[in-house]
Design a protein around this motif. Structure first.
Motif, PDB file in Angstrom:
ATOM      1  N   CYS A  36      39.233  30.693  46.733  1.00  0.00           N
ATOM      2  CA  CYS A  36      39.166  31.735  47.765  1.00  0.00           C
ATOM      3  C   CYS A  36      37.766  31.910  48.346  1.00  0.00           C
ATOM      4  O   CYS A  36      37.573  32.701  49.246  1.00  0.00           O
ATOM      5  N   LEU A  37      36.791  31.186  47.829  1.00  0.00           N
ATOM      6  CA  LEU A  37      35.408  31.177  48.291  1.00  0.00           C
ATOM      7  C   LEU A  37      34.684  32.512  48.089  1.00  0.00           C
ATOM      8  O   LEU A  37      33.613  32.736  48.629  1.00  0.00           O
ATOM      9  N   THR A  38      35.257  33.389  47.298  1.00  0.00           N
ATOM     10  CA  THR A  38      34.611  34.659  46.984  1.00  0.00           C
ATOM     11  C   THR A  38      33.402  34.415  46.091  1.00  0.00           C
ATOM     12  O   THR A  38      33.459  33.593  45.179  1.00  0.00           O
ATOM     13  N   THR A  39      32.316  35.131  46.370  1.00  0.00           N
ATOM     14  CA  THR A  39      31.144  35.074  45.502  1.00  0.00           C
ATOM     15  C   THR A  39      31.090  36.346  44.672  1.00  0.00           C
ATOM     16  O   THR A  39      31.319  37.441  45.180  1.00  0.00           O
ATOM     17  N   THR A  40      30.791  36.176  43.385  1.00  0.00           N
ATOM     18  CA  THR A  40      30.734  37.292  42.455  1.00  0.00           C
ATOM     19  C   THR A  40      29.453  37.187  41.640  1.00  0.00           C
ATOM     20  O   THR A  40      29.200  36.137  41.038  1.00  0.00           O
ATOM     21  N   PRO A  41      28.635  38.251  41.608  1.00  0.00           N
ATOM     22  CA  PRO A  41      27.432  38.205  40.770  1.00  0.00           C
ATOM     23  C   PRO A  41      27.803  37.998  39.304  1.00  0.00           C
ATOM     24  O   PRO A  41      28.783  38.561  38.818  1.00  0.00           O
ATOM     25  N   VAL A  42      27.030  37.162  38.614  1.00  0.00           N
ATOM     26  CA  VAL A  42      27.248  36.924  37.188  1.00  0.00           C
ATOM     27  C   VAL A  42      25.911  36.927  36.461  1.00  0.00           C
ATOM     28  O   VAL A  42      24.867  36.660  37.052  1.00  0.00           O
ATOM     29  N   ASP A  43      25.971  37.228  35.183  1.00  0.00           N
ATOM     30  CA  ASP A  43      24.788  37.127  34.331  1.00  0.00           C
ATOM     31  C   ASP A  43      24.740  35.730  33.747  1.00  0.00           C
ATOM     32  O   ASP A  43      25.771  35.104  33.523  1.00  0.00           O
ATOM     33  N   GLY A  44      23.559  35.264  33.487  1.00  0.00           N
ATOM     34  CA  GLY A  44      23.419  33.966  32.854  1.00  0.00           C
ATOM     35  C   GLY A  44      22.920  32.913  33.809  1.00  0.00           C
ATOM     36  O   GLY A  44      22.818  33.128  35.015  1.00  0.00           O
ATOM     37  N   PRO A  45      22.627  31.752  33.261  1.00  0.00           N
ATOM     38  CA  PRO A  45      22.058  30.663  34.063  1.00  0.00           C
ATOM     39  C   PRO A  45      23.107  29.953  34.916  1.00  0.00           C
ATOM     40  O   PRO A  45      24.298  29.973  34.611  1.00  0.00           O
ATOM     41  N   ALA A  51      24.623  22.401  46.074  1.00  0.00           N
ATOM     42  CA  ALA A  51      25.230  21.210  46.676  1.00  0.00           C
ATOM     43  C   ALA A  51      26.704  21.107  46.297  1.00  0.00           C
ATOM     44  O   ALA A  51      27.519  20.605  47.074  1.00  0.00           O
ATOM     45  N   ALA A  52      27.064  21.617  45.118  1.00  0.00           N
ATOM     46  CA  ALA A  52      28.471  21.608  44.701  1.00  0.00           C
ATOM     47  C   ALA A  52      29.299  22.529  45.587  1.00  0.00           C
ATOM     48  O   ALA A  52      30.474  22.269  45.834  1.00  0.00           O
ATOM     49  N   VAL A  53      28.697  23.602  46.082  1.00  0.00           N
ATOM     50  CA  VAL A  53      29.396  24.501  47.004  1.00  0.00           C
ATOM     51  C   VAL A  53      29.665  23.766  48.314  1.00  0.00           C
ATOM     52  O   VAL A  53      30.778  23.780  48.830  1.00  0.00           O
ATOM     53  N   ALA A  54      28.645  23.103  48.838  1.00  0.00           N
ATOM     54  CA  ALA A  54      28.805  22.357  50.092  1.00  0.00           C
ATOM     55  C   ALA A  54      29.859  21.263  49.958  1.00  0.00           C
ATOM     56  O   ALA A  54      30.543  20.937  50.930  1.00  0.00           O
ATOM     57  N   ALA A  55      30.015  20.724  48.755  1.00  0.00           N
ATOM     58  CA  ALA A  55      30.973  19.634  48.529  1.00  0.00           C
ATOM     59  C   ALA A  55      32.417  20.119  48.399  1.00  0.00           C
ATOM     60  O   ALA A  55      33.334  19.299  48.352  1.00  0.00           O
ATOM     61  N   LEU A  56      32.643  21.433  48.379  1.00  0.00           N
ATOM     62  CA  LEU A  56      34.001  21.951  48.243  1.00  0.00           C
ATOM     63  C   LEU A  56      34.892  21.597  49.427  1.00  0.00           C
ATOM     64  O   LEU A  56      36.101  21.483  49.288  1.00  0.00           O
ATOM     65  N   SER A  57      34.279  21.458  50.606  1.00  0.00           N
ATOM     66  CA  SER A  57      35.070  21.186  51.808  1.00  0.00           C
ATOM     67  C   SER A  57      34.189  20.587  52.884  1.00  0.00           C
ATOM     68  O   SER A  57      33.009  20.961  53.011  1.00  0.00           O
ATOM     69  N   THR A  58      34.775  19.729  53.689  1.00  0.00           N
ATOM     70  CA  THR A  58      34.046  19.204  54.841  1.00  0.00           C
ATOM     71  C   THR A  58      33.869  20.282  55.910  1.00  0.00           C
ATOM     72  O   THR A  58      33.093  20.103  56.840  1.00  0.00           O
ATOM     73  N   GLU A  59      34.583  21.391  55.767  1.00  0.00           N
ATOM     74  CA  GLU A  59      34.466  22.496  56.721  1.00  0.00           C
ATOM     75  C   GLU A  59      33.274  23.407  56.414  1.00  0.00           C
ATOM     76  O   GLU A  59      32.927  24.270  57.218  1.00  0.00           O
ATOM     77  N   LEU A  60      32.655  23.222  55.252  1.00  0.00           N
ATOM     78  CA  LEU A  60      31.436  23.959  54.926  1.00  0.00           C
ATOM     79  C   LEU A  60      30.237  23.173  55.434  1.00  0.00           C
ATOM     80  O   LEU A  60      30.287  21.941  55.496  1.00  0.00           O
ATOM     81  N   PRO A  61      29.164  23.865  55.787  1.00  0.00           N
ATOM     82  CA  PRO A  61      27.958  23.142  56.201  1.00  0.00           C
ATOM     83  C   PRO A  61      27.487  22.212  55.074  1.00  0.00           C
ATOM     84  O   PRO A  61      27.638  22.529  53.894  1.00  0.00           O
ATOM     85  N   LEU A 108      37.411  27.381  57.914  1.00  0.00           N
ATOM     86  CA  LEU A 108      37.685  27.601  56.488  1.00  0.00           C
ATOM     87  C   LEU A 108      39.052  28.246  56.286  1.00  0.00           C
ATOM     88  O   LEU A 108      39.765  27.932  55.333  1.00  0.00           O
ATOM     89  N   GLY A 109      39.408  29.150  57.190  1.00  0.00           N
ATOM     90  CA  GLY A 109      40.718  29.787  57.107  1.00  0.00           C
ATOM     91  C   GLY A 109      41.855  28.807  57.308  1.00  0.00           C
ATOM     92  O   GLY A 109      42.948  28.976  56.759  1.00  0.00           O
ATOM     93  N   ALA A 110      41.608  27.764  58.088  1.00  0.00           N
ATOM     94  CA  ALA A 110      42.635  26.748  58.350  1.00  0.00           C
ATOM     95  C   ALA A 110      42.603  25.610  57.331  1.00  0.00           C
ATOM     96  O   ALA A 110      43.523  24.790  57.296  1.00  0.00           O
ATOM     97  N   ASP A 111      41.572  25.561  56.508  1.00  0.00           N
ATOM     98  CA  ASP A 111      41.419  24.474  55.531  1.00  0.00           C
ATOM     99  C   ASP A 111      42.413  24.661  54.389  1.00  0.00           C
ATOM    100  O   ASP A 111      42.376  25.680  53.696  1.00  0.00           O
ATOM    101  N   PRO A 112      43.311  23.704  54.161  1.00  0.00           N
ATOM    102  CA  PRO A 112      44.305  23.844  53.086  1.00  0.00           C
ATOM    103  C   PRO A 112      43.682  23.851  51.688  1.00  0.00           C
ATOM    104  O   PRO A 112      44.342  24.237  50.718  1.00  0.00           O
ATOM    105  N   ALA A 113      42.413  23.472  51.578  1.00  0.00           N
ATOM    106  CA  ALA A 113      41.748  23.498  50.277  1.00  0.00           C
ATOM    107  C   ALA A 113      41.459  24.931  49.825  1.00  0.00           C
ATOM    108  O   ALA A 113      41.219  25.168  48.639  1.00  0.00           O
ATOM    109  N   PHE A 114      41.479  25.873  50.762  1.00  0.00           N
ATOM    110  CA  PHE A 114      41.144  27.258  50.446  1.00  0.00           C
ATOM    111  C   PHE A 114      42.299  28.211  50.716  1.00  0.00           C
ATOM    112  O   PHE A 114      43.119  27.971  51.594  1.00  0.00           O
ATOM    113  N   ASP A 115      42.293  29.297  49.984  1.00  0.00           N
ATOM    114  CA  ASP A 115      43.172  30.433  50.224  1.00  0.00           C
ATOM    115  C   ASP A 115      42.246  31.649  50.239  1.00  0.00           C
ATOM    116  O   ASP A 115      42.088  32.337  49.236  1.00  0.00           O
TER     117      ASP A 115
END
Length: 132
Positions: A36-45, A51-61, A108-115
């Protein structure tokens, strides 16, 4: 770790200093949901890099920091009333990187990789009004 929004798998990435001010609580690390591409703050490293985020879809920069900025933008769009100031600043930042944030949201809304966790058509209309 799973996404609190949709239980999807997440990437845990470090937040660049320039992006921390856009997120509640200025986190050092966020989980980015692969579904769903939601970002959530987390504790820890970070266990992944932006670059892994950018690799999720060709629709991302392809630029990792810009891809992460777009993911943060998608998250903030879930509550325009609460995050208006951050959205306006983040849109400017994304545009400065050469990306049209509204077009990116459409793709991104039209990308079937995401909901995405928001109704893109409705939000786009509201964002257009907000950003005018």
């Amino acid at each position: 770790m799973q996404c609190p929004e949709c239980d999807g798998d997440v990437l845990v990435v470090a937040v660049p200093d320039e992006l921390r001010g856009y997120l509640p609580s200025d986190p050092d690390t966020v989980a980015v949901c692969e579904r769903c591409l939601t970002t959530t703050p987390v504790d820890g490293p970070a266990t992944d890099d932006a670059a892994a985020v950018a690799a999720l879809s060709t629709e991302l920069p392809s630029a990792p920091e810009t891809a992460l900025s777009v993911a943060v933008f998608v998250t903030l769009c879930g509550s325009l009333a609460l995050h208006r100031a951050e959205i306006e600043k983040l849109v400017s930042r994304i545009e400065h990187a050469g990306v049209d944030p509204l077009s990116a949201l459409d793709r991104l809304g039209a990308d079937p990789a995401f909901d995405l966790a928001l109704d893109v058509e409705r939000r786009r209309t509201q964002l257009t009004q907000l950003l005018d």
